[in-house]
Design a protein around this motif. Structure first.
Motif: not given
Length: 274
Positions: A122-129
């Protein structure tokens, strides 16, 4: 998640330390090399001052420093050769290996196709979510296993900028610091320590770049003897469960005379979380 780049950089730093130590020794090492023979089960030492010197000058056994320096020199030269080789291998990997290939492949897809596929990375933003959602669901699932004495009292009015109720002003300071720096955190996320039970670390934190998780405990009453003894027991149980200070457990401390140090907080954030 294992971060290969971080591991390689750590190894490169280790090799640099070995290289510097070796170079410093060789600057002071004597010229030539050591030749050893075994005569009647007794070692005899000779100093070869040049390659043309086939046998060398006899070294008396009492001259232990010269014997050691020459032997150490041979070892150091061989070690330095290997260190240089390994440094080149690692530098080549760091220059050529694509550490973000999974994210890049997904981000380069047609946006319409991105809505269809399930990316393995996952891209960083999606992974954080995803991380936030997972922590929330886990906390709800485990809520009935947490002892009532750990629960936050409803009348507490110490509120973080994220709208959470916390138990102390220092916890609020930490939470607000994480938020201001964009560091994902979960407050009092339950964790099971075998032999101790479920505990609520002050914070569970995510390093967005490495995707490694840490626990952050702030021990704010270290001048209270009973509290300090419980703190020691808690830290010992963390260690028994593979959670170690300086590895995946960050700790800060406070007494009435020594309040929370923001310098220490910033240094820990810089070392582990950004």
């Amino acid at each position: 998640m294992i971060n290969l780049r971080e591991i390689l950089m750590d190894e490169l730093n280790r090799l640099d330390i070995l290289k510097n130590k070796s170079v410093e020794f060789l600057k002071k090492a004597p010229e030539g090399s050591l030749y050893i023979t075994n005569n009647k089960k007794q070692c005899q030492y000779y100093w070869r001052k040049s390659k043309e010197d086939r046998h060398g000058v006899y070294i008396k056994k009492k001259n232990k420093k010269l014997i050691w320096d020459l032997a150490q020199k041979e070892y150091t030269l061989k070690l330095l050769t290997k260190v240089e080789e390994n440094k080149k291998y690692i530098e080549k990997i760091l220059n050529k290996y694509n550490f973000d290939e999974g994210v890049q492949v997904y981000e380069k897809l047609n946006p319409l196709k991105q809505t269809i596929v399930h990316p393995y990375v996952l891209p960083e933003e999606d992974y954080v979510e995803y991380w936030y959602e997972y922590q929330k669901n886990e906390k709800e699932k485990l809520s009935n296993k947490i002892a009532k004495r750990y629960m936050i009292e409803d009348e507490l009015e110490i509120i973080t900028e994220n709208g959470e109720k916390v138990k102390s002003k220092s916890e609020k300071i930490l939470a607000d610091k994480f938020k201001s720096m964009g560091i994902p955190y979960a407050y009092e996320q339950p964790v099971l320590l075998n032999g101790y039970g479920y505990v609520l670390p002050d914070f569970k934190i995510l390093n967005k770049k490495t995707r490694k998780e840490y626990y952050w405990e702030h021990f704010g009453m270290m001048d209270d003897r009973e509290y300090a003894e419980k703190t020691i027991k808690k830290i010992e149980n963390y260690e028994k469960n593979g959670i170690f200070p300086g590895k995946n457990l960050i700790m800060t401390f406070e007494t009435k005379q020594h309040p929370l140090s923001m310098r220490i907080v910033s240094e820990n954030i810089e070392e582990f979380l950004v």
